[in-house]
Motif scaffolding. Structure first.
Motif, PDB file in Angstrom:
ATOM      1  N   LEU B   9       1.381  -1.396  -0.164  1.00  0.00           N
ATOM      2  CA  LEU B   9       0.184  -0.280  -0.253  1.00  0.00           C
ATOM      3  C   LEU B   9       0.659   1.018  -0.064  1.00  0.00           C
ATOM      4  O   LEU B   9       0.786   2.412  -0.591  1.00  0.00           O
ATOM      5  N   LEU B 347      -0.955   0.792   6.573  1.00  0.00           N
ATOM      6  CA  LEU B 347      -2.100   1.427   5.687  1.00  0.00           C
ATOM      7  C   LEU B 347      -2.511  -0.124   5.947  1.00  0.00           C
ATOM      8  O   LEU B 347      -3.754  -0.010   5.580  1.00  0.00           O
ATOM      9  N   ARG B 348      -1.812  -0.770   5.422  1.00  0.00           N
ATOM     10  CA  ARG B 348      -2.760  -2.279   5.521  1.00  0.00           C
ATOM     11  C   ARG B 348      -3.087  -2.801   6.389  1.00  0.00           C
ATOM     12  O   ARG B 348      -4.485  -3.391   6.399  1.00  0.00           O
ATOM     13  N   ARG B 350      -4.841  -0.943   8.876  1.00  0.00           N
ATOM     14  CA  ARG B 350      -6.001  -0.257   8.997  1.00  0.00           C
ATOM     15  C   ARG B 350      -6.903  -0.624   7.367  1.00  0.00           C
ATOM     16  O   ARG B 350      -8.493   0.060   8.046  1.00  0.00           O
ATOM     17  N   GLY B 351      -6.528  -0.717   6.130  1.00  0.00           N
ATOM     18  CA  GLY B 351      -7.078  -1.411   5.022  1.00  0.00           C
ATOM     19  C   GLY B 351      -7.797  -2.401   5.822  1.00  0.00           C
ATOM     20  O   GLY B 351      -9.173  -2.204   4.985  1.00  0.00           O
TER      21      GLY B 351
ATOM     22  N   LYS C 114     -11.881  12.119  -2.546  1.00  0.00           N
ATOM     23  CA  LYS C 114     -11.198  10.730  -2.132  1.00  0.00           C
ATOM     24  C   LYS C 114     -10.196  11.262  -1.047  1.00  0.00           C
ATOM     25  O   LYS C 114      -9.805  10.488  -0.130  1.00  0.00           O
TER      26      LYS C 114
ATOM     27  N   LEU D 347     -11.736  -1.391   0.857  1.00  0.00           N
ATOM     28  CA  LEU D 347     -10.421  -1.604   1.751  1.00  0.00           C
ATOM     29  C   LEU D 347      -9.433  -0.917   1.280  1.00  0.00           C
ATOM     30  O   LEU D 347      -8.271  -0.645   1.994  1.00  0.00           O
ATOM     31  N   ARG D 348      -9.355  -0.915  -0.194  1.00  0.00           N
ATOM     32  CA  ARG D 348      -8.031  -0.313  -0.281  1.00  0.00           C
ATOM     33  C   ARG D 348      -8.139   1.218   0.418  1.00  0.00           C
ATOM     34  O   ARG D 348      -7.498   2.253   0.624  1.00  0.00           O
ATOM     35  N   HIS D 349      -9.792   1.998  -0.184  1.00  0.00           N
ATOM     36  CA  HIS D 349      -9.358   3.026   0.129  1.00  0.00           C
ATOM     37  C   HIS D 349      -9.327   3.162   1.727  1.00  0.00           C
ATOM     38  O   HIS D 349      -8.526   4.727   2.281  1.00  0.00           O
ATOM     39  N   GLY D 351      -7.373   2.143   3.597  1.00  0.00           N
ATOM     40  CA  GLY D 351      -6.296   2.025   3.810  1.00  0.00           C
ATOM     41  C   GLY D 351      -4.959   3.214   3.890  1.00  0.00           C
ATOM     42  O   GLY D 351      -4.074   3.545   4.533  1.00  0.00           O
TER      43      GLY D 351
END
Lengths: 354, 354, 354, 354
Positions: B9, B347-348, B350-351, C114, D347-349, D351
């Motif tokens: 990420l 980041l991963r 919290r994703g 975003k 999930l990506r967002h 993250g």
């Protein structure tokens, strides 16, 4: 970037918990046309199988593997190979205490902190039982690597280092020791630790011969970096060395050089192998050599101070059935991870070079 | 699965050769809205910059970083951050001999075997010059990790281990030693090695405090496995330990346990940190601790037996400008790689968890 | 899984904003030993360059590309190829109104939603200026694909469909039309739209011949799926068809079949190509054919109802310099994306098959 | 970059052949703590299940799904979820002719060209049977997306377009038509095609409401590009449109704009949705709308000219049990792929944004 997948072109995804109905993996990207059947995989699983001597856990699992896809009339088809092993000997009753309090040194607390819940039965997903699928996938990787020979052995247990090296000895003792004298000493050492309800750490060494020069891809897919990732990800591993490893940090440049001389077939001959067969992250054609440190498991009968899920102080002793020295059964797992990394890099290299 | 990208990420792609016009990197996936300017990156590059003492290479590179994208009015925008450093002090004439024959211990032969050709000027892509971009990217990663404090130091040079630990000492000597007495000894040691045209290995230790419990993603994105990958991929690194590392392999289970007690704020207090802050591949909230072994560089004046590109036997002495102990300048690189791994896992995590 | 990278083994990472100092990309995984210089890339960029006729934006950008790494003595080295283009003709003063309110049909509102902020100068990262790097990277991809011939052309503008097809005509008119009569009509059509401050949509068709049977990897790396991804990701694209596309949905099975007959060289001859050269996600050896729908850009002089950043109602007319029909300059971009997908799959295929 | 995996943070790997013992998938990266049992997945599979009307294949498969891992006491644990469906009604005897010669329009020849061998039983890996696992995984994705409502319907069969739209009608007829009159017409159309041993194409439309603004990641993980990839990868799909799709290419800029007005809750209200809810690759908060073209299957009784594996000319008629219009059973698959893309991007967002 799946959390539970390993490799890129030759890619393995594993799933399953210690006490669920089954464990399994999917091997994707395997070249088509390779001969493969359960009989090619089972022997490697049998080497890792628990309950084979008094020096490993007494859980009885036949670990009979089934191929559910990706093979047709005895040949790989190039499509995903699904492998599955049923869990047979779960005794979840053993784990009520584990559900109540965190075992220090285990993943219990970390899983709870990460996920907000956990499957406490046998450690759930964090159990070393998952390594059976690494071994199964590693057997498929070996089919991709007919030119390579891989072997691993235990070099030290509880700080007692084997001094001899006879590869024929490795399969003759329950410790995968390459030194009969060490195997004899370790028998006593393990018995004593086991009876004391304790556990011992170990060092496993591994070697791959036949790897041609050129595998590995700088700068962030270096062969040594990927091997370090593969090995450090095995349960209980705390250290990885390539070639001379930490000993190299105490050497001078001229001591650590691997001088070269013209070889018979055009490729150079190396006069030493301090580098462990890898330079700049790329294989040199020399044997790949590495060493892996396994900690003593935290699954010991001695009570240790800990915290319960409800936040109160308590003590915990890990009953259940456990390996007094997980490094021993780590040997086939180290071999498998080495095979998986090499198979992936073989395919990656030919992808770029043709 | 780019060969030259790192992270998932929070992802860094580096490019450039030692003697090309410039080196650079692209940092993708950075959260938007973080304050960032060249002034936040340059100090970290200055720590790694060559030519600052007689103990590092005399190549003079200002290493002035430019941000070419991804920042608007002093804030990250969430789009790719392109960083670029011009190469200033290339002296390609030094490398004609390197083009003719392989330097043992270098990546010369491996690159030729892999690619069929190579850029010999300063080692081309295999040069440690690329680590400047790791440090630059690491500075961006630090902006993602305000809660974390990272520091590294040299623990041993040429086998001479520092015995004291005073963190305030680290920035006061040219070796990043946390022990003034060791720094004094190493000055002589390095001078002597440098004059002899030799080089020395080193051990670098690192620590990250403030990492909350829960980062890292089992089973193939374990925090310790990713750290091992990150560290082993640094030029000249041959070994990585997490927590007690190889020493843990000589311990018994009860010695290696990190007992827990209820802590003040709901999180447990650990009574020891043999694990180096990671259990089951997930951070526990304790300080992350690791140790990295750097070999002595192969760039030495002593001639070594080797093979020329035409296959004939020859000897080679590496002239040019080189670090007598690359481990020293490895300190900011180890810190940067630690920051990069942690930023990605933050980041991963919290994703998946939100 | 970088957001700003494309491809797997042949992988491109782009960076840069419309009005930043430069835009660029990193091409990783390129096979070594290919002849490559700026002169191989520049002609493709020149085809996409703005300001060449009154039918495209009047922004004047020489788009002169520089190779900063990955090439040594005229050959690719197998390491990352960094390409950079300086931005020359930014006129950021044009964009104050854009900073104040969202242009309907643009990415303005979506970026703000975003990221919480955005670079409004020329659309920042969302500008079609970035497609210059796709074209540059596509030129490198072509070097990987000497066996393949790629071409694209405009098939319809504003609903006016070309009926003839003469490939020699494509380079003779400013619309990349394969039909001289259509080109003549479109000249009037575009002039009229331009003068009205409006914009027109377009359909671009593309073909790749010489692709051998076997590229593409089922089931989630299908060649057609990856092409759809590549094309739908181009700015202003709203539809993608492979082969007969939506027309196939109105056919019966016997009409849509592509019957086969034994061919001269062992490979079959196909009697039709409804499938567009792909079956089951794998190339069949027939020409790959696809079609891409470009919407009319939202950058029009007619005021449109919108919302300001402060939440109030307002109208906006997009001044600045814009393409009245972005589909026209989409032609070299479609070609480039086609080349990028094919180069990646060529390498992936030989990774698995050898 | 697994060939058989889909998604990044929410990632699905499927395995299995039409006539193997089972098919399955592994869902990795699912957030922990979600309620999940077989009962949450089975209803979606039942919608796709064959043999439910005379308009789909008569193969009888209960498609009973089992969860083998990743769920503990009714909640997802954050570890891989393994789903498995036993194949029950394989009749491999039907496929001897398929093994001998290539069915035009099928993947038979392409698989042979790619892999050098293939599993001909029911199409092996290329069979639409695999889409059962997409539907199963999609059911898990729905659990990640409580805020989103997804629905798909058939908009046209064999060129006969439904003109009405009543969402309540969708579940009342065997065609998932949103128009009772069209459903009545299609009954005759399908009966006639089925009796003629022919097949028909179809267009499926889909919509997702409740998607907040901000999902999708420019530039190479755009939401629309990922949707195009997901849809084009479904068996028999040849075209994908987002919003107005190809119709937009015939519009002028002012016709295609989606004007905005201040909305009740701070977010803007859009006065039109030509864009299909996505701008610049990012969701705008409007409903996501797309359309998918399914070709008529090549599995028809009419003999078609083809080539045998031995290179000779022959004719082939596809017996076995097949869907006369695969687009119908494509409806739950389109829904599932839409759910999978959205769950991954959610999930990506978070993250990147937290």
């Amino acid at each position: 970037m799946s959390h539970n997948s390993f490799g890129h072109l030759f890619r393995v995804t594993t799933w399953g918990e210690s006490h669920g109905p089954a464990i399994g993996c999917v091997v994707d990207g395997c070249p088509p046309g390779l001969a493969l059947s359960e009989a090619d995989i089972q022997p490697w699983l049998d080497r890792r199988r628990p309950g084979q001597s008094r020096f490993t856990t007494q859980r009885q699992e036949p670990d009979a593997v089934r191929i559910l896809s990706g093979v047709f009339e005895g040949q790989t088809t190039g499509t995903p190979i699904s492998l599955l092993i049923d869990n047979v000997d779960q005794r979840s009753k053993d784990y009520t205490e584990v559900a109540r309090a965190y075992r220090p040194g285990h993943a219990d607390y970390a899983y709870d902190a990460k996920y907000g819940l956990r499957d406490p039965r046998g450690g759930g997903r964090s159990s070393a039982r998952e390594t059976a699928m690494r071994v199964a996938a590693g057997a498929v990787a070996r089919a991709v690597l007919p030119e390579v020979r891989i072997r691993a052995w235990v070099e030290a247990i509880g700080g007692d280092v084997a001094t001899g090296f006879d590869p024929d000895e490795i399969d003759r003792n329950p410790f995968w020791a390459a030194d009969a004298a060490a195997a004899a000493r370790w028998e006593d050492l393990l018995d004593s630790a086991r009876k004391a309800g304790s556990s011992l750490g170990a060092v496993v060494a591994a070697e791959a011969t036949g790897v041609p020069a050129g595998w590995g891809a700088p700068l962030y897919a270096k062969l040594d970096a990927d091997l370090a990732h593969a090995m450090m990800g095995i349960n209980a591993v705390k250290g990885v060395e390539i070639g001379d490893g930490f000993a190299a940090a105490a050497l001078r440049g001229e001591e650590n050089a691997d001088p070269m001389r013209p070889g018979a077939d055009g490729a150079p001959t190396f006069l030493a192998n301090h580098a462990g067969g890898i330079a700049g992250g790329i294989s040199t054609g020399q044997p790949i050599r590495l060493r892996v440190a396994f900690k003593p498991t935290s699954s010991i009968l001695t009570p240790v101070a800990t915290v319960a899920r409800d936040g109160t102080a308590t003590d915990i002793a890990t009953r259940g059935r456990h390996d007094p020295c997980v490094g021993i059964r780590g040997v086939p797992v180290v071999e498998a991870m080495l095979a998986l990394v090499l198979a992936d890099h073989k395919l990656r290299h030919r992808g770029q070079r043709g």
